[in-house]
Design a protein around this motif. Structure first.
Motif, short mmCIF file in Angstrom:
data_model
loop_
_atom_site.label_atom_id
_atom_site.label_comp_id
_atom_site.label_asym_id
_atom_site.label_seq_id
_atom_site.Cartn_x
_atom_site.Cartn_y
_atom_site.Cartn_z
N GLU A 42 0.85 -1.25 0.14
CA GLU A 42 -0.04 -0.04 0.11
C GLU A 42 0.77 1.12 0.15
N SER A 46 0.72 4.27 -2.65
CA SER A 46 0.17 5.74 -2.27
C SER A 46 1.22 6.48 -2.71
N LEU A 67 -6.81 -5.12 -3.43
CA LEU A 67 -6.08 -3.57 -3.81
C LEU A 67 -6.61 -3.02 -5.01
N LYS A 70 -9.71 -0.97 -4.64
CA LYS A 70 -9.45 0.34 -3.90
C LYS A 70 -8.91 1.27 -5.15
#
Ligand SMILES: *Cc1c(COP(=O)(O)O)cnc(C)c1O
Length: 221
Positions: A42, A46, A67, A70
């Motif tokens: 993650e 990001s 994942l 998202k």
């Protein structure tokens, strides 16, 4: 949010590209996240990374659907060997498959592409070092296998992939891969890992597969 491992690799890719007189935008970084958990992945997402690689279909199936939900613009590449009974899962989950290396796999992938209407980017793996333990088609059989994939299986092949032998200088392997691609009019070259991606870029790599230089060591896993 920045990620030091990712930033360092991006900088090295850029420098290697410029040193080779190439446009850095022509090199796609595949962040290889095998063995790492979503919590490790993650922060890299990001920091802006969108292209990831996994070597096992099962492991990817456990980690990536969440994942991808998202962040729908994530791109997932299969860089490990594929069994024909997993072709359905592979075509459903991956946006690129780097490891086509036998007719049975080519045909299973072609059938799944027709059935699912998905079109992952496709690479043929070449065993440039003719290592018995490694997957990939031998260099001498490459031209006829590429032709088979295109003409018989009807696959749109984007390029070639190789993993040079661990105990040899990689350059000869990268150059061999480039030669085979060039005479078959293939433009994508998936080559170069943490230890040798700069050299791969100097030999024309369009896709580098980098794991430990971004995520850290896997030896304790
Ligand atoms: C694990 C793996 C990589 C990344 O290796 P690093 O040395 O960690 O960069 C690249 N390509 C393939 C096929 C892999 O299995």
């Amino acid at each position: 949010m920045s990620h030091p491992g990712l930033e360092a690799v991006r900088r090295r890719i850029r420098e290697a590209a410029l040193a080779a007189g190439r446009d850095p935008a022509g090199i796609s970084l595949i962040a290889v996240s095998k063995t790492f958990a979503a919590a490790d992945i993650e922060p890299v997402i990001s920091a802006g990374q969108r292209v990831f690689g996994e070597n096992r279909v099962q492991e990817a199936k456990a980690k990536w659907p969440d994942l991808k939900r998202k962040k729908p613009d994530l791109e997932l590449h299969l860089i490990g060997p594929l069994q024909s009974n997993k072709a359905g899962d592979a075509v459903a989950l991956f946006d690129a498959i780097h490891t086509i290396d036998r007719t049975k796999i080519a045909e299973a992938i072609a059938a799944e592409i027709a059935r699912q209407g998905r079109k992952p980017q496709l690479f043929i793996q070449i065993n440039t070092g003719l290592e018995p333990q490694k997957s990939g088609i031998g260099p001498d059989a490459a031209d006829s296998f590429i032709a088979h994939c295109r003409d018989r299986a009807g696959l749109a092949i984007a390029g070639l992939m190789c993993i040079p032998p661990l105990d040899e200088a990689p350059r000869r392997h990268f150059e061999l891969l480039r030669q085979i691609a060039s005479r078959n009019l293939l433009s994508a070259l998936s080559m170069g890992m943490s230890s040798d991606f700069e050299e791969a870029i100097s030999c024309g790599a369009t896709h580098v597969r980098v794991g430990s230089a971004i995520f850290g060591d896997r030896t304790d896993r």
